[in-house]
Design a protein around this motif. Structure first.
Motif, PDB file in Angstrom:
ATOM      1  N   THR A  86      -6.250  -6.172  63.732  1.00  9.64           N
ATOM      2  CA  THR A  86      -5.374  -5.042  64.018  1.00  9.64           C
ATOM      3  C   THR A  86      -5.263  -4.856  65.525  1.00  9.64           C
ATOM      4  OG1 THR A  86      -7.236  -3.502  63.862  1.00  9.64           O
ATOM      5  CG2 THR A  86      -5.941  -3.879  61.860  1.00  9.64           C
ATOM      6  N   ARG A  87      -4.280  -4.077  65.916  1.00  7.48           N
ATOM      7  CA  ARG A  87      -4.024  -3.841  67.333  1.00  7.48           C
ATOM      8  C   ARG A  87      -4.920  -2.731  67.855  1.00  7.48           C
ATOM      9  NH1 ARG A  87       0.407  -4.211  64.228  1.00  7.48           N
ATOM     10  NH2 ARG A  87       1.873  -5.885  64.654  1.00  7.48           N
ATOM     11  N   GLN A  88      -5.049  -2.672  69.166  1.00  7.05           N
ATOM     12  CA  GLN A  88      -5.805  -1.600  69.783  1.00  7.05           C
ATOM     13  C   GLN A  88      -4.889  -0.397  70.011  1.00  7.05           C
ATOM     14  OE1 GLN A  88      -9.173  -1.628  70.399  1.00  7.05           O
ATOM     15  NE2 GLN A  88      -9.006  -3.527  69.208  1.00  7.05           N
ATOM     16  N   TYR A 137       0.974   2.479  63.989  1.00  7.34           N
ATOM     17  CA  TYR A 137       1.291   1.086  64.289  1.00  7.34           C
ATOM     18  C   TYR A 137       0.060   0.337  64.781  1.00  7.34           C
ATOM     19  CZ  TYR A 137       3.387  -3.024  66.418  1.00  7.34           C
ATOM     20  OH  TYR A 137       3.689  -4.316  66.747  1.00  7.34           O
ATOM     21  N   ALA A 188      -6.281  -9.799  58.571  1.00  7.56           N
ATOM     22  CA  ALA A 188      -5.647 -10.046  59.872  1.00  7.56           C
ATOM     23  C   ALA A 188      -6.143  -9.017  60.876  1.00  7.56           C
ATOM     24  CB  ALA A 188      -4.132  -9.958  59.725  1.00  7.56           C
ATOM     25  N   ARG A 190       6.070  -4.606  71.685  1.00  8.03           N
ATOM     26  CA  ARG A 190       5.920  -4.887  70.258  1.00  8.03           C
ATOM     27  C   ARG A 190       7.043  -5.836  69.836  1.00  8.03           C
ATOM     28  NH1 ARG A 190       5.659   0.602  71.239  1.00  8.03           N
ATOM     29  NH2 ARG A 190       3.666   1.632  70.810  1.00  8.03           N
ATOM     30  N   PRO A 216      -2.025  -4.596  60.582  1.00  9.28           N
ATOM     31  CA  PRO A 216      -2.302  -5.995  60.920  1.00  9.28           C
ATOM     32  C   PRO A 216      -1.246  -6.526  61.887  1.00  9.28           C
ATOM     33  CG  PRO A 216      -2.430  -5.630  58.552  1.00  9.28           C
ATOM     34  CD  PRO A 216      -1.862  -4.375  59.143  1.00  9.28           C
ATOM     35  N   GLU A 217      -1.612  -7.506  62.688  1.00  8.34           N
ATOM     36  CA  GLU A 217      -0.728  -7.981  63.740  1.00  8.34           C
ATOM     37  C   GLU A 217       0.571  -8.585  63.222  1.00  8.34           C
ATOM     38  OE1 GLU A 217      -2.866 -10.538  66.359  1.00  8.34           O
ATOM     39  OE2 GLU A 217      -3.905  -8.883  67.340  1.00  8.34           O
ATOM     40  N   ASP A 218       0.574  -9.074  61.982  1.00  5.54           N
ATOM     41  CA  ASP A 218       1.771  -9.714  61.467  1.00  5.54           C
ATOM     42  C   ASP A 218       2.615  -8.790  60.594  1.00  5.54           C
ATOM     43  OD1 ASP A 218      -0.041  -9.503  59.448  1.00  5.54           O
ATOM     44  OD2 ASP A 218       0.166 -11.554  58.713  1.00  5.54           O
TER      45      ASP A 218
END
Length: 293
Positions: free
Chosen positions: A5-7, A270, A3, A17, A274-276
């Motif tokens: 990932t966030r920046q 954070y 998945a 979030r 992964p985004e989920d």
């Protein structure tokens, strides 16, 4: 496929979030098994959020119509989104609390009536309340993060992670309500009164909740339990009061206050998830590191 990932966040950025924290239906409301009084103090505070935070959102949304600073407007939108996510997560947890303590519905009715009455106040009064409460949370954040080993070690990770995530985001938007009040009004005494009144009002509402829970648990009238409760209240006042008092000094601004270093570590951890993923802290580690189990 992994998945995405966030920046990592940019300096001063308010990150929204939408974290769907999940709570077991059979979760023990004394989510810190060794600190039942502290658990219920935090539960009482959680109970206020679905009434307090919509009031804050309505207030800043109305004030936003009068604002002219583009950056401030952008920050207000971030504030609204973060606060919306906060009370929705607290509401899910509170529904489980009420199954164990149905008398909490009476406390909710009183809070709903209070905030309905507050809506009849002037925008300046409501924004001063909002800025005052948001200023007060900085002291709470410093206490909860600085004393996290004592408050969250071996506690339920879902509740602990909810509370500390909330505090991280309070730090991110700590300037917004204050700057909005200063932008529109800037008067010292209404803001100072807002800090005192909002702190008292939210603390009183929280107390109504934890008092009922401790009564149901047959602890309220036990001297040993009352001593433990008073010890926690005194600890809170000793840790949070300095931040509240410095905010009453003329010329104060939240941006001058150094954020707890743990906040930056949490946001970095954070950003790598992964985004989920739901960011659950490892509360079995006494350090409560800013990394996720």
């Amino acid at each position: 496929m992994n998945a995405p990932t966030r920046q990592p966040p940019q300096s001063g950025e308010i990150i929204v979030r939408a974290i769907p924290f999940a709570f077991a239906e059979n979760i023990d409301p004394a989510w810190h098994p060794d600190r039942r009084e502290w658990s219920h103090m935090a539960n009482g505070a959680s109970l206020t959020m679905p009434y307090l935070e919509p009031f804050l959102i309505k207030t800043v949304r109305e004030a936003l119509k009068k604002a002219s600073n583009p950056q401030l407007k952008q920050d207000v939108h971030g504030f609204i989104a973060q606060e919306g996510n906060h009370f929705q997560n607290h509401r899910r947890y509170n529904e489980i609390l009420k199954r164990n303590y149905p008398e909490l519905a009476d406390v909710e009715s009183e809070m709903a009536a209070d905030y309905k009455r507050f809506q009849t106040k002037s925008l300046r009064w409501r924004l001063a309340y909002t800025a005052g409460f948001e200023t007060m949370t900085m002291g709470i954040t410093e206490w909860l993060i600085g004393d996290r080993r004592n408050l969250f070690n071996d506690a339920d990770p879902s509740v602990s992670s909810l509370i500390l995530w909330h505090m991280v985001e309070e730090t991110e938007h700590k300037n917004v309500a204050y700057d909005l009040y200063q932008h529109l009004y800037g008067q010292y005494w209404p803001r100072a009164w807002g800090l005192v009144y909002a702190s008292w009002h939210v603390a009183r509402s929280s107390r109504k909740g934890y008092r009922r829970m401790l009564k149901r648990d047959r602890l309220w009238n036990r001297p040993a339990s009352r001593l433990r409760l008073w010890a926690m209240v005194i600890r809170f006042l000793m840790k949070a009061s300095p931040a509240m008092l410095r905010s009453l000094v003329p010329g104060y601004h939240p941006g001058k206050v150094t954020d707890p270093e743990w906040v930056a570590r949490w946001t970095s951890a954070y950003a790598g998830l992964p985004e989920d993923a739901i960011p659950l802290l490892d509360t079995s580690d006494p350090e409560i590191p800013a990394q996720f189990a």
